[in-house]
Design an enzyme around this catalytic site. Structure first.
Site, PDB file in Angstrom:
ATOM      1  N   THR A 177       0.860  -1.178   0.000  1.00  0.00           N
ATOM      2  CA  THR A 177       0.000   0.000   0.000  1.00  0.00           C
ATOM      3  C   THR A 177       0.893   1.223   0.000  1.00  0.00           C
ATOM      4  O   THR A 177       2.042   1.166   0.431  1.00  0.00           O
ATOM      5  CB  THR A 177      -0.946  -0.009   1.224  1.00  0.00           C
ATOM      6  OG1 THR A 177      -1.788   1.132   1.150  1.00  0.00           O
ATOM      7  CG2 THR A 177      -0.204   0.013   2.544  1.00  0.00           C
ATOM      8  N   GLU A 322      -4.820  -2.651   4.672  1.00  0.00           N
ATOM      9  CA  GLU A 322      -4.505  -3.142   6.021  1.00  0.00           C
ATOM     10  C   GLU A 322      -5.667  -3.896   6.665  1.00  0.00           C
ATOM     11  O   GLU A 322      -5.493  -4.581   7.668  1.00  0.00           O
ATOM     12  CB  GLU A 322      -4.120  -1.957   6.927  1.00  0.00           C
ATOM     13  CG  GLU A 322      -2.816  -1.263   6.571  1.00  0.00           C
ATOM     14  CD  GLU A 322      -2.985  -0.163   5.517  1.00  0.00           C
ATOM     15  OE1 GLU A 322      -3.916  -0.261   4.696  1.00  0.00           O
ATOM     16  OE2 GLU A 322      -2.166   0.769   5.503  1.00  0.00           O
ATOM     17  N   LYS A 432      -6.268  10.102  -3.635  1.00  0.00           N
ATOM     18  CA  LYS A 432      -6.691   8.844  -4.263  1.00  0.00           C
ATOM     19  C   LYS A 432      -7.501   9.153  -5.513  1.00  0.00           C
ATOM     20  O   LYS A 432      -8.598   9.683  -5.437  1.00  0.00           O
ATOM     21  CB  LYS A 432      -7.513   8.026  -3.283  1.00  0.00           C
ATOM     22  CG  LYS A 432      -7.472   6.571  -3.627  1.00  0.00           C
ATOM     23  CD  LYS A 432      -7.979   5.725  -2.508  1.00  0.00           C
ATOM     24  CE  LYS A 432      -7.743   4.271  -2.806  1.00  0.00           C
ATOM     25  NZ  LYS A 432      -8.523   3.426  -1.934  1.00  0.00           N
ATOM     26  N   TRP A 437      -3.388   5.474  -5.553  1.00  0.00           N
ATOM     27  CA  TRP A 437      -2.791   6.489  -4.695  1.00  0.00           C
ATOM     28  C   TRP A 437      -1.791   7.377  -5.420  1.00  0.00           C
ATOM     29  O   TRP A 437      -1.041   6.909  -6.259  1.00  0.00           O
ATOM     30  CB  TRP A 437      -2.039   5.826  -3.539  1.00  0.00           C
ATOM     31  CG  TRP A 437      -2.897   5.197  -2.511  1.00  0.00           C
ATOM     32  CD1 TRP A 437      -2.958   3.872  -2.217  1.00  0.00           C
ATOM     33  CD2 TRP A 437      -3.797   5.849  -1.608  1.00  0.00           C
ATOM     34  NE1 TRP A 437      -3.840   3.667  -1.187  1.00  0.00           N
ATOM     35  CE2 TRP A 437      -4.367   4.857  -0.800  1.00  0.00           C
ATOM     36  CE3 TRP A 437      -4.161   7.183  -1.412  1.00  0.00           C
ATOM     37  CZ2 TRP A 437      -5.294   5.146   0.194  1.00  0.00           C
ATOM     38  CZ3 TRP A 437      -5.090   7.475  -0.432  1.00  0.00           C
ATOM     39  CH2 TRP A 437      -5.649   6.461   0.361  1.00  0.00           C
TER      40      TRP A 437
HETATM   41  P1  ADP Z   1      -8.447  -0.276  -1.339  1.00  0.00           P
HETATM   42  O1  ADP Z   1      -7.612  -0.916  -2.395  1.00  0.00           O
HETATM   43  O2  ADP Z   1      -9.411  -1.177  -0.664  1.00  0.00           O
HETATM   44  O3  ADP Z   1      -9.078   0.986  -1.816  1.00  0.00           O
HETATM   45  P2  ADP Z   1      -6.311   1.175  -0.014  1.00  0.00           P
HETATM   46  O4  ADP Z   1      -5.482   0.683   1.103  1.00  0.00           O
HETATM   47  O5  ADP Z   1      -5.662   1.438  -1.316  1.00  0.00           O
HETATM   48  O6  ADP Z   1      -7.459   0.111  -0.151  1.00  0.00           O
HETATM   49  O7  ADP Z   1      -7.072   2.511   0.405  1.00  0.00           O
HETATM   50  C1  ADP Z   1      -7.713   2.639   1.634  1.00  0.00           C
HETATM   51  C2  ADP Z   1      -8.167   4.067   1.838  1.00  0.00           C
HETATM   52  O8  ADP Z   1      -9.061   4.452   0.794  1.00  0.00           O
HETATM   53  C3  ADP Z   1      -8.954   4.279   3.106  1.00  0.00           C
HETATM   54  O9  ADP Z   1      -8.139   4.462   4.222  1.00  0.00           O
HETATM   55  C4  ADP Z   1      -9.743   5.542   2.763  1.00  0.00           C
HETATM   56  O10 ADP Z   1      -8.952   6.709   2.909  1.00  0.00           O
HETATM   57  C5  ADP Z   1     -10.042   5.342   1.299  1.00  0.00           C
HETATM   58  N1  ADP Z   1     -11.359   4.697   1.134  1.00  0.00           N
HETATM   59  C6  ADP Z   1     -11.633   3.388   0.955  1.00  0.00           C
HETATM   60  N2  ADP Z   1     -12.963   3.180   0.819  1.00  0.00           N
HETATM   61  C7  ADP Z   1     -13.554   4.392   0.944  1.00  0.00           C
HETATM   62  C8  ADP Z   1     -14.908   4.854   0.913  1.00  0.00           C
HETATM   63  N3  ADP Z   1     -15.931   4.029   0.693  1.00  0.00           N
HETATM   64  N4  ADP Z   1     -15.133   6.168   1.095  1.00  0.00           N
HETATM   65  C9  ADP Z   1     -14.115   7.041   1.297  1.00  0.00           C
HETATM   66  N5  ADP Z   1     -12.823   6.671   1.328  1.00  0.00           N
HETATM   67  C10 ADP Z   1     -12.534   5.366   1.150  1.00  0.00           C
END
Ligand code: ADP
Length: 536
Positions: A177, A322, A432, A437
């Site tokens: 990540t 995580e 994001k 990211w």
């Molecule tokens: P993923 O691949 O599941 O998106 P990441 O670790 O790349 O996981 O990103 C996690 C982060 O993305 C969270 O800590 C949050 O900041 C953001 N995020 C994930 N889901 C949401 C959501 N439904 N609404 C707003 N932010 C979100």
């Protein structure tokens, strides 16, 4: 009693649902086969890995999109005792080399086409000796490469009874990540964690993946095990549809229509695109019942359109690498059935209720729990069997991001009187965009390395399609001259990241607002930019 490992995840579908289908779109065409065949091919792959000496303590890297061969590696790697490490194909070269080195991957399974070309380009810098190209044949290359299908043909399947014994704390998966500062951080998943999370995804209190569904996992398999669908859906004996490399909205629509997909999952951008495509060309979503949307906040307007025009329920979920992805889902409780639509949407647009198995605390700056009044905000902390308690090899991040077994998510949330969380801000300084990211700090540091730039602050600004895009403000030194194009070229030279990393706009400003402690006040800057979104 046996341990909580992936062994039963493999046994159940292959023994009890051998006739159920897996449909997969790849560069070789569409593959349509069964769990029975998956079982045999996975065991051949285990034989190939064992023949190369891989097992406990080894890492098998994958670098590819969503298809049946990738699904087979999801099982073959952990069933051979090794660890599956999925690598994001969209990262820049530097990050890819860093991640493969940091994880010390022993072999890479790579998609043909662009992913393979990337690995070829980086070959001399990578610590691996062999690449398996996930296709029928390999192109001419200097890399030590074998075609996946030749490998599977070459080896007789290992007998089920000869699969190695596994223990629940053995590492089974790994995913990197992005870090706010510094390099991406490795997150490791044990067998037990995958077991716990996939069970959570299957239960009706989680995502309710069932044998009756036809599931199409769109979230890339290099993102947190495609939010665990490959494991949960396989365990459930669900028909699965894999959309292959970089699917377009037209590809997704065709698969939904042809395979009568009932459930799918991915970031908002994908579903906004699909709506636009249908607006222009038409389309039939009558088979589709649910879309799980997460990774960024699901826009309410999009949720309503799927609801009103297609009778498709968008379920809004929150999660992190995580937390092995899904950590909360927003659905109205049974007692809210009588509520009118708008009132239900007040709950549905939030990130929702914590998933079964997890616990949360939301704390203010002083470390005290906030009131559940839907207004007081604090940092969301979570813990549970699918939440990591440390990063791989990163003591300084472990110190900062965990409080005992509580993960500090870096997400700022409110909790309403019914227990629904809403993410209202992000404490971590990161952007994001379309589910990927971008480090604002890396952009700021690179901009400030330019002779003409005295200060640079990068914020995420809302974007209809990508949810967020980077926007840079720079203060330039007196008597110097520069312009946006020059700074963008400079950024590219400094960072060598993919194009989508770079700011949509770099604006020269007189001052960047600061907090009392002298840090950039990003909140104030965001307000300023949102009030004045264009230069005109
Ligand atoms: P993923 O691949 O599941 O998106 P990441 O670790 O790349 O996981 O990103 C996690 C982060 O993305 C969270 O800590 C949050 O900041 C953001 N995020 C994930 N889901 C949401 C959501 N439904 N609404 C707003 N932010 C979100």
């Amino acid at each position: 009693m046996s341990d909580l490992t992936l062994q039963p995840f493999f046994w159940r579908p292959t023994a009890l649902f051998p006739e159920k289908r897996i449909v997969s779109r790849t560069a070789d065409g569409v593959t349509d086969y069964t769990y029975g065949a998956v079982g045999i091919r996975v065991r051949s792959l285990v034989a190939a890995l064992q023949d190369r000496g891989f097992g406990s303590g080894d890492r098998i890297g994958t670098f590819g999109w969503n298809h049946h061969r990738h699904l087979e590696t999801y099982f073959a790697a952990p069933l051979s005792g090794a660890q599956l490490h999925t690598i994001n194909v969209q990262l820049g070269d530097d990050d890819i080399v860093y991640i493969v080195e940091d994880a010390a991957d022993d072999i890479l399974f790579v998609d043909p086409g662009e992913p393979f070309e990337t690995i070829e380009r980086l070959w001399d810098d990578l610590p691996v000796d062999e690449v398996i190209v996930m296709s029928e044949s390999i192109p001419e290359t200097n890399v030590n490469a074998v075609a996946y299908e030749d490998l599977v043909d070459e080896y007789d399947p290992v007998a089920e009874t000869d699969l190695p014994d596994l223990e629940e704390d053995d590492p089974a998966g790994m995913c990197y990540t992005s870090g706010t500062t510094g390099r991406p951080k490795g997150v490791e998943y044990s067998h037990k964690m995958i077991y716990a999370h996939a069970m959570m995804v299957m239960t009706p209190a989680g995502l309710d993946v069932s044998e009756r569904d036809v599931v199409m996992p769109v979230v890339p398999m290099f993102h947190v095990n495609s939010w665990e669908f490959p494991y949960a859906a396989t365990m459930a004996g669900t028909t699965q549809v894999y959309p292959g490399p970089a699917p377009s909205a037209a590809d997704l629509l065709a698969l939904i229509e042809e395979e009568s997909v009932t459930m799918t999952a991915g970031v908002p951008t994908v579903w906004i695109d699909l709506l636009e495509h249908i607006d222009e060309h038409g389309g039939d979503l009558s088979s589709l019942e649910r879309i799980i949307v997460g990774g960024s906040a699901a826009p309410e307007e999009m949720m309503r359109r799927y609801d009103d025009e297609f009778d498709v329920t968008v379920e809004h979920a929150w999660g992190m690498t995580e937390t092995m992805s899904i950590g909360s889902v927003s659905r109205p409780k049974a007692r809210m059935d009588e509520w009118d639509r708008s009132r239900k949407y007040e709950k549905r647009r939030k990130q929702g209720l914590l998933s079964p198995g997890l616990e949360m605390r939301v704390v203010d700056d002083a470390g005290d729990e906030i009131d559940w009044d839907g207004e007081s905000a604090g940092e969301l902390l979570v813990r549970g069997p699918s939440v990591v308690t440390e990063y791989y090899n990163r003591p300084e991040a472990n110190e900062k991001d965990f409080d005992g077994d509580w993960l500090k998510t870096g997400d700022i949330a409110t909790v309403d009187e019914d227990g629904y969380i809403e993410i209202v801000d992000r404490a971590k300084d990161i952007i994001k965009s379309g589910g990927e990211w971008i480090s604002s700090i890396a952009l700021e540091n690179a901009l400030m390395a330019h002779d003409a730039v005295v200060e640079a602050a990068v914020i995420g600004v809302p974007h209809e399609k990508w949810q967020e895009r980077p926007f840079a403000c720079v203060v330039t030194a007196e008597g110097t001259e520069t312009n946006e194009d020059e700074l963008l070229n400079f950024l590219d030279d400094e960072l060598d990241q993919p194009d989508w990393w770079y700011p949509d706009e770099i604006r020269e400003v007189q001052i960047i607002p600061k907090t009392a402690t002298g840090k950039f006040d990003k909140k104030a800057l965001r307000n300023q930019i949102n009030r004045n979104p264009t230069n005109e």
